[in-house]
Motif scaffolding. Structure first.
Motif, PDB file in Angstrom:
ATOM      1  N   GLN A  52      -1.288  -7.244 -34.372  1.00  0.00           N
ATOM      2  CA  GLN A  52       0.210  -7.918 -33.623  1.00  0.00           C
ATOM      3  C   GLN A  52      -0.594  -9.344 -32.250  1.00  0.00           C
ATOM      4  N   THR A  53      -1.395  -8.214 -31.559  1.00  0.00           N
ATOM      5  CA  THR A  53      -2.204  -9.078 -30.350  1.00  0.00           C
ATOM      6  C   THR A  53      -2.961  -9.847 -31.151  1.00  0.00           C
ATOM      7  N   THR A  54      -3.983  -9.632 -32.095  1.00  0.00           N
ATOM      8  CA  THR A  54      -5.160 -10.405 -32.286  1.00  0.00           C
ATOM      9  C   THR A  54      -4.184 -11.634 -32.561  1.00  0.00           C
ATOM     10  N   SER A  55      -2.935 -11.280 -33.792  1.00  0.00           N
ATOM     11  CA  SER A  55      -2.125 -12.750 -33.567  1.00  0.00           C
ATOM     12  C   SER A  55      -1.266 -13.267 -32.390  1.00  0.00           C
ATOM     13  N   GLU A  56      -1.123 -12.952 -31.912  1.00  0.00           N
ATOM     14  CA  GLU A  56      -0.952 -13.787 -30.473  1.00  0.00           C
ATOM     15  C   GLU A  56      -1.534 -14.187 -29.633  1.00  0.00           C
ATOM     16  N   TRP A  57      -2.641 -13.832 -29.477  1.00  0.00           N
ATOM     17  CA  TRP A  57      -4.092 -14.166 -29.044  1.00  0.00           C
ATOM     18  C   TRP A  57      -4.207 -15.383 -29.874  1.00  0.00           C
ATOM     19  N   ASN A  58      -4.283 -15.181 -31.308  1.00  0.00           N
ATOM     20  CA  ASN A  58      -4.531 -16.545 -31.928  1.00  0.00           C
ATOM     21  C   ASN A  58      -3.719 -17.545 -31.684  1.00  0.00           C
ATOM     22  N   ILE A  59      -2.657 -17.647 -31.145  1.00  0.00           N
ATOM     23  CA  ILE A  59      -1.575 -18.312 -30.952  1.00  0.00           C
ATOM     24  C   ILE A  59      -1.670 -19.201 -29.604  1.00  0.00           C
ATOM     25  N   PHE A  60      -1.371 -17.995 -28.278  1.00  0.00           N
ATOM     26  CA  PHE A  60      -1.654 -18.143 -27.026  1.00  0.00           C
ATOM     27  C   PHE A  60      -3.529 -19.287 -27.432  1.00  0.00           C
ATOM     28  N   THR A  61      -4.375 -19.361 -27.815  1.00  0.00           N
ATOM     29  CA  THR A  61      -4.797 -20.172 -27.847  1.00  0.00           C
ATOM     30  C   THR A  61      -5.093 -21.630 -27.812  1.00  0.00           C
ATOM     31  N   GLN A  62      -4.062 -21.524 -28.946  1.00  0.00           N
ATOM     32  CA  GLN A  62      -4.284 -22.914 -30.102  1.00  0.00           C
ATOM     33  C   GLN A  62      -3.029 -23.618 -28.840  1.00  0.00           C
ATOM     34  N   PHE A  63      -1.693 -23.151 -27.898  1.00  0.00           N
ATOM     35  CA  PHE A  63      -0.989 -23.029 -27.306  1.00  0.00           C
ATOM     36  C   PHE A  63      -1.679 -24.319 -25.728  1.00  0.00           C
ATOM     37  N   ARG A  64      -2.455 -22.710 -25.189  1.00  0.00           N
ATOM     38  CA  ARG A  64      -3.914 -24.075 -24.626  1.00  0.00           C
ATOM     39  C   ARG A  64      -4.888 -24.577 -25.076  1.00  0.00           C
ATOM     40  N   ASP A  65      -5.133 -24.984 -25.938  1.00  0.00           N
ATOM     41  CA  ASP A  65      -6.367 -25.617 -26.605  1.00  0.00           C
ATOM     42  C   ASP A  65      -4.545 -26.996 -26.518  1.00  0.00           C
ATOM     43  N   ALA A  66      -3.698 -27.000 -26.723  1.00  0.00           N
ATOM     44  CA  ALA A  66      -2.819 -28.227 -26.816  1.00  0.00           C
ATOM     45  C   ALA A  66      -2.119 -28.549 -25.762  1.00  0.00           C
ATOM     46  N   LEU A  67      -1.988 -27.957 -24.451  1.00  0.00           N
ATOM     47  CA  LEU A  67      -1.849 -28.493 -23.156  1.00  0.00           C
ATOM     48  C   LEU A  67      -2.811 -28.688 -22.824  1.00  0.00           C
ATOM     49  N   GLN A  68      -4.233 -28.407 -23.193  1.00  0.00           N
ATOM     50  CA  GLN A  68      -5.586 -29.375 -22.436  1.00  0.00           C
ATOM     51  C   GLN A  68      -5.280 -30.655 -23.819  1.00  0.00           C
ATOM     52  N   ARG A  69      -5.379 -30.881 -24.950  1.00  0.00           N
ATOM     53  CA  ARG A  69      -5.641 -31.960 -25.756  1.00  0.00           C
ATOM     54  C   ARG A  69      -4.225 -33.290 -24.741  1.00  0.00           C
ATOM     55  N   ILE A  70      -2.625 -32.154 -24.557  1.00  0.00           N
ATOM     56  CA  ILE A  70      -2.249 -33.580 -23.440  1.00  0.00           C
ATOM     57  C   ILE A  70      -3.113 -33.682 -22.063  1.00  0.00           C
ATOM     58  N   GLU A  71      -3.624 -32.669 -21.292  1.00  0.00           N
ATOM     59  CA  GLU A  71      -4.006 -32.939 -20.174  1.00  0.00           C
ATOM     60  C   GLU A  71      -5.344 -34.254 -21.032  1.00  0.00           C
ATOM     61  N   ASN A  72      -5.726 -34.370 -22.119  1.00  0.00           N
ATOM     62  CA  ASN A  72      -7.081 -34.814 -21.754  1.00  0.00           C
ATOM     63  C   ASN A  72      -6.783 -36.429 -22.692  1.00  0.00           C
ATOM     64  N   GLY A  73      -4.835 -36.444 -22.716  1.00  0.00           N
ATOM     65  CA  GLY A  73      -4.528 -37.757 -24.045  1.00  0.00           C
ATOM     66  C   GLY A  73      -5.502 -37.667 -25.264  1.00  0.00           C
ATOM     67  N   THR A  74      -5.506 -36.875 -25.450  1.00  0.00           N
ATOM     68  CA  THR A  74      -6.027 -36.337 -26.966  1.00  0.00           C
ATOM     69  C   THR A  74      -4.750 -35.814 -28.256  1.00  0.00           C
ATOM     70  N   PHE A  75      -3.748 -35.556 -27.771  1.00  0.00           N
ATOM     71  CA  PHE A  75      -2.766 -34.884 -28.341  1.00  0.00           C
ATOM     72  C   PHE A  75      -2.304 -35.693 -29.206  1.00  0.00           C
ATOM     73  N   GLY A  76      -1.825 -35.201 -29.976  1.00  0.00           N
ATOM     74  CA  GLY A  76      -1.800 -35.923 -31.366  1.00  0.00           C
ATOM     75  C   GLY A  76      -2.644 -36.269 -32.163  1.00  0.00           C
ATOM     76  N   LYS A  77      -3.781 -36.519 -31.966  1.00  0.00           N
ATOM     77  CA  LYS A  77      -5.155 -37.008 -32.473  1.00  0.00           C
ATOM     78  C   LYS A  77      -5.448 -35.768 -33.021  1.00  0.00           C
ATOM     79  N   CYS A  78      -5.925 -35.527 -34.876  1.00  0.00           N
ATOM     80  CA  CYS A  78      -6.786 -34.799 -35.810  1.00  0.00           C
ATOM     81  C   CYS A  78      -7.719 -34.644 -34.639  1.00  0.00           C
ATOM     82  N   VAL A  79      -7.823 -33.372 -34.400  1.00  0.00           N
ATOM     83  CA  VAL A  79      -9.547 -32.828 -33.888  1.00  0.00           C
ATOM     84  C   VAL A  79     -10.795 -33.228 -34.735  1.00  0.00           C
ATOM     85  N   ASP A  80     -10.683 -33.415 -36.214  1.00  0.00           N
ATOM     86  CA  ASP A  80     -11.183 -33.681 -37.917  1.00  0.00           C
ATOM     87  C   ASP A  80     -11.675 -35.064 -37.470  1.00  0.00           C
ATOM     88  N   CYS A  81     -10.368 -35.803 -37.246  1.00  0.00           N
ATOM     89  CA  CYS A  81     -10.851 -37.268 -38.091  1.00  0.00           C
ATOM     90  C   CYS A  81      -9.936 -38.014 -36.641  1.00  0.00           C
TER      91      CYS A  81
END
Length: 115
Positions: A52-81
């Motif tokens: 459960q903690t591992t799953s929560e950590w993975n989601i937590f990391t995804q949230f942190r990454d999304a907040l970073q994309r908001i700060e960088n102005g890249t939110f909503g852009k696919c990280v692959d393409c």
């Protein structure tokens, strides 16, 4: 939905997950003590808490990454393409880093690795 509202939702959920992970860590420590006293049942409980903690950590990391994309102005852009996603999922799952096509590809890859 407005980016600032999404960021607020992400930060709120991030705090909830952090509290859950802290609680689960404490419970896992307690389970370790119980494991030495009670054996198998406590070991299974500890394993469940770890998963459960591992799953929560993975989601937590995804949230942190999304907040970073908001700060960088890249939110909503696919990280692959790099395409801007107008996907309504961004309102529902604002931490998603992929456009629908690449999300489907990652899901298929994950399913194949699980086999």
């Amino acid at each position: 939905m407005i980016i600032s509202q999404l960021a607020a939702r992400l930060r709120e959920k991030e705090c909830e997950l952090r509290a859950d992970m802290t609680r689960n860590e404490g419970e896992a420590r307690d389970a370790r003590v119980a494991e030495t006293q009670n054996g198998t049942a406590a070991a299974e409980s500890k394993e469940n808490l770890f998963q459960q903690t591992t799953s929560e950590w993975n989601i937590f990391t995804q949230f942190r990454d999304a907040l970073q994309r908001i700060e960088n102005g890249t939110f909503g852009k696919c990280v692959d393409c790099g395409r801007q996603s107008e996907d309504p999922r961004l309102d529902t799952v604002p931490w998603t880093p992929y456009c629908p096509d690449h999300q489907n590809q990652h899901d298929r890859d994950l399913a194949e690795r699980a086999l």
